[in-house]
Design an enzyme around this catalytic site. Structure first.
Site, mmCIF file in Angstrom:
data_model
loop_
_atom_site.group_PDB
_atom_site.id
_atom_site.type_symbol
_atom_site.label_atom_id
_atom_site.label_comp_id
_atom_site.label_asym_id
_atom_site.label_seq_id
_atom_site.Cartn_x
_atom_site.Cartn_y
_atom_site.Cartn_z
ATOM 1 N N ARG A 1 0.742 -1.420 0.106
ATOM 2 C CA ARG A 1 0.031 0.077 -0.017
ATOM 3 C C ARG A 1 0.767 1.200 0.119
ATOM 4 O O ARG A 1 0.354 2.375 -0.348
ATOM 5 C CB ARG A 1 -0.918 0.233 1.217
ATOM 6 C CG ARG A 1 -2.187 -0.943 1.020
ATOM 7 C CD ARG A 1 -2.915 -1.013 2.363
ATOM 8 N NE ARG A 1 -2.394 -1.396 3.358
ATOM 9 C CZ ARG A 1 -2.844 -1.722 4.671
ATOM 10 N NH1 ARG A 1 -4.315 -1.220 4.758
ATOM 11 N NH2 ARG A 1 -2.084 -2.061 5.647
ATOM 12 N N GLN A 2 2.181 0.914 0.399
ATOM 13 C CA GLN A 2 3.018 2.227 0.292
ATOM 14 C C GLN A 2 3.677 2.286 -0.996
ATOM 15 O O GLN A 2 4.859 2.206 -1.523
ATOM 16 C CB GLN A 2 4.123 2.090 1.308
ATOM 17 C CG GLN A 2 3.716 2.036 2.689
ATOM 18 C CD GLN A 2 4.836 2.243 3.744
ATOM 19 O OE1 GLN A 2 5.942 2.625 3.268
ATOM 20 N NE2 GLN A 2 4.607 1.819 4.751
ATOM 21 N N ASP B 1 -14.068 1.331 -1.107
ATOM 22 C CA ASP B 1 -13.382 2.692 -1.329
ATOM 23 C C ASP B 1 -13.190 2.641 -2.801
ATOM 24 O O ASP B 1 -13.236 1.719 -3.453
ATOM 25 C CB ASP B 1 -12.277 2.801 -0.488
ATOM 26 C CG ASP B 1 -11.122 1.834 -0.789
ATOM 27 O OD1 ASP B 1 -11.233 1.098 -1.700
ATOM 28 O OD2 ASP B 1 -10.207 1.833 0.186
ATOM 29 N N LYS C 1 -14.402 6.910 0.275
ATOM 30 C CA LYS C 1 -13.729 7.173 1.631
ATOM 31 C C LYS C 1 -12.513 8.049 1.683
ATOM 32 O O LYS C 1 -11.923 8.300 0.578
ATOM 33 C CB LYS C 1 -13.343 5.642 2.039
ATOM 34 C CG LYS C 1 -11.979 5.414 2.860
ATOM 35 C CD LYS C 1 -11.762 4.013 2.812
ATOM 36 C CE LYS C 1 -10.159 4.238 2.590
ATOM 37 N NZ LYS C 1 -9.542 2.801 2.556
ATOM 38 N N THR D 1 -7.346 -3.391 9.474
ATOM 39 C CA THR D 1 -8.077 -3.051 10.870
ATOM 40 C C THR D 1 -9.623 -3.173 10.897
ATOM 41 O O THR D 1 -10.163 -3.200 11.813
ATOM 42 C CB THR D 1 -7.879 -1.507 11.280
ATOM 43 O OG1 THR D 1 -8.431 -0.720 10.128
ATOM 44 C CG2 THR D 1 -6.374 -1.003 11.205
ATOM 45 N N GLY E 1 -11.426 -1.029 9.332
ATOM 46 C CA GLY E 1 -12.179 0.425 9.491
ATOM 47 C C GLY E 1 -12.711 0.664 8.153
ATOM 48 O O GLY E 1 -13.734 1.505 8.214
ATOM 49 N N THR E 2 -12.167 0.395 6.913
ATOM 50 C CA THR E 2 -12.828 0.758 5.591
ATOM 51 C C THR E 2 -14.253 -0.099 5.633
ATOM 52 O O THR E 2 -15.027 0.656 5.027
ATOM 53 C CB THR E 2 -11.715 0.158 4.498
ATOM 54 O OG1 THR E 2 -10.688 0.971 4.695
ATOM 55 C CG2 THR E 2 -12.351 0.409 3.203
HETATM 56 C C1 R5P Z 1 -6.901 0.473 0.760
HETATM 57 O O1 R5P Z 1 -6.630 0.966 -0.032
HETATM 58 C C2 R5P Z 1 -7.025 -1.201 0.791
HETATM 59 O O2 R5P Z 1 -7.557 -1.714 -0.514
HETATM 60 C C3 R5P Z 1 -8.033 -1.475 1.963
HETATM 61 O O3 R5P Z 1 -9.116 -0.859 1.531
HETATM 62 C C4 R5P Z 1 -7.488 -1.292 3.361
HETATM 63 O O4 R5P Z 1 -6.153 -1.394 3.353
HETATM 64 C C5 R5P Z 1 -8.089 -1.870 4.368
HETATM 65 O O5 R5P Z 1 -7.602 -1.338 5.443
HETATM 66 P P1 R5P Z 1 -8.350 -1.225 6.808
HETATM 67 O O6 R5P Z 1 -9.206 -2.712 6.931
HETATM 68 O O7 R5P Z 1 -7.548 -0.857 8.305
HETATM 69 O O8 R5P Z 1 -9.374 -0.192 6.558
#
Ligand code: R5P
Length: 305
Positions: A92-93, A164, A187, A218, A220-221
Site C-alpha cells: 500500500r506504500q 473505497d 472514503k 483494521t 476500518g474501511t
Molecule cells: C486500501 O486501499 C485497501 O484496499 C483496503 O481498503 C484497506 O487497506 C483496508 O484497511 P483497513 O481494514 O485498515 O481499513
C-alpha cells in the site's frame, strides 16, 4: 525444492502436499536479541528453490526471514530462487502521499531483486506495483474463488459494493462474475485507523450489500462503508469478501458488531482467531501449486533450449 518460512507453514505444507513433495527442511529461529537465524538443511545446489512466505504481520520480520532464506539458497548454489509471497506487505506504500514519506513498495522491490529471481504473489494491492520490480512477477488473481464461494448466498437484491474508490476495479470484477450491479463508497483515510465515508454512489436502498476489497486490515474501511450503506437504507445484513484477511487489532470484534451473513477470505496469510465472525476460508493451495508447477516446467524448458 519448496521451502516455507515461518509466516505460514500450514500453507507451505498444503502446497507441498498438492505438488506431491515434502517441504524442504530448514532451521528457522529467533535469537534472544530478536535476530533471525536460518539454516537450509537440503542440498539446493543447481536446483530451483521456491520459498513460500507471505510478508504478513510482522511484515519486517517475515520479509527479512525470506531474504535470509534466499541468501542462504544462493550461497549454497541454488540455480534460481523464486519467492512465493501470497500476501505482499508494504504494497500500500506505492506512492508518497505526503512529503517526507518513502515509497515502501518500491524499496521492497529493490531489496528483493538483490537475492530473488522471480516473484509469485496474489492480488497485489495495485497491479501497477509489478512495474516496481525488474524481476518477473506473477500476480495471480484469486477473486474467482471467493466469488464462487459466496454465490449461493446471493439474491436478486444483492449489490456488490466497493468500500473505497481503490476497490472499484475489484468490485467490477466480482459484479461481472456474479452478474450483479455495483455501488461504491467514497472514503477518506484520516489516519492509519481513522476513516471517513463521504458518499455512497449507486443504488443501495433495500439492497443486500456484498462488500469486496483486496484486503481487510483494521476493518476500518469495511466498518465505515457499512455505516454509510445503512444510512442510505440498505438491508441490514452484509456479506464481505476479500483476498487478504489481516484482521489486526479490534477488527474481528468490530466487524462482528454488524449483522454479517459471511466473511469470505483466502488463506494468503495465517488466519487469526475469528471469534464470532462467520468466516469462510478459501485455500490458495491449488492456485499456488499450479503456478509453481507451471514455472518449474517453463524453467526446465528454457534450460533445455
Ligand atoms: C486500501 O486501499 C485497501 O484496499 C483496503 O481498503 C484497506 O487497506 C483496508 O484497511 P483497513 O481494514 O485498515 O481499513
Amino acid at each position: 525444492m519448496l521451502l516455507s518460512g515461518r509466516a505460514h507453514p500450514d500453507l507451505g505444507a498444503a502446497v507441498a502436499a498438492e505438488l506431491g513433495v515434502e517441504p524442504g527442511r530448514c532451521i528457522l529461529e529467533t535469537f534472544p536479541d530478536q535476530e533471525l537465524q536460518v539454516q537450509i538443511l537440503e542440498a539446493v545446489e543447481g536446483r530451483q528453490v521456491f520459498i513460500l512466505q507471505p510478508t504478513a504481520p510482522p511484515a519486517a520480520k517475515h520479509f527479512f526471514e525470506l531474504m535470509l532464506m534466499a541468501d542462504a539458497c544462493r550461497r549454497a548454489g541454488a540455480s534460481r530462487v523464486i519467492a512465493v509471497v501470497p500476501y505482499l506487505g508494504y504494497a500500500r506504500q506505492d506512492r508518497r502521499a505526503h512529503s517526507g514519506e518513502p515509497v515502501g513498495a518500491r524499496l521492497m522491490a529493490e531489496l528483493m531483486e538483490q537475492r530473488i529471481d522471480r516473484l509469485v504473489t496474489v492480488d497485489l494491492h495495485t497491479p501497477s506495483i509489478e512495474g516496481f520490480f525488474r524481476i518477473p512477477v506473477e500476480n495471480l488473481s484469486a477473486i474467482s474463488l471467493p466469488a464462487e464461494a459466496i454465490r449461493p448466498e446471493l439474491s436478486p437484491a444483492s449489490v456488490v459494493v466497493a468500500p473505497d474508490l481503490g476497490a472499484v476495479k475489484i468490485a467490477r470484477r466480482y459484479a461481472e462474475l456474479l452478474d450483479l450491479p455495483v455501488a461504491y463508497v467514497d472514503k477518506a483515510r484520516l489516519s492509519g485507523g481513522e476513516i471517513l465515508a463521504r458518499e455512497v454512489v449507486g443504488k443501495v436502498e433495500a439492497r443486500l450489500p456484498l462488500l469486496v476489497d483486496d484486503m481487510i486490515t483494521t476493518g476500518g474501511t469495511m466498518l465505515s462503508a457499512m455505516k454509510a450503506l445503512l444510512d442510505k437504507g440498505c438491508l441490514p445484513r452484509f456479506a464481505v469478501a476479500a483476498t487478504h484477511g489481516l484482521l489486526v487489532g479490534n477488527a474481528v470484534r468490530e466487524l462482528a458488531s454488524f449483522s454479517l451473513s459471511s466473511v469470505v477470505l483466502s488463506d494468503s496469510i495465517a488466519m487469526p482467531d475469528f471469534g464470532a465472525l462467520p468466516v469462510r476460508v478459501i485455500s490458495l493451495q491449488k492456485a499456488l501449486a499450479q503456478a509453481i508447477q507451471r514455472l518449474t516446467t517453463s524453467i526446465v524448458q528454457e534450460k533445455r533450449r
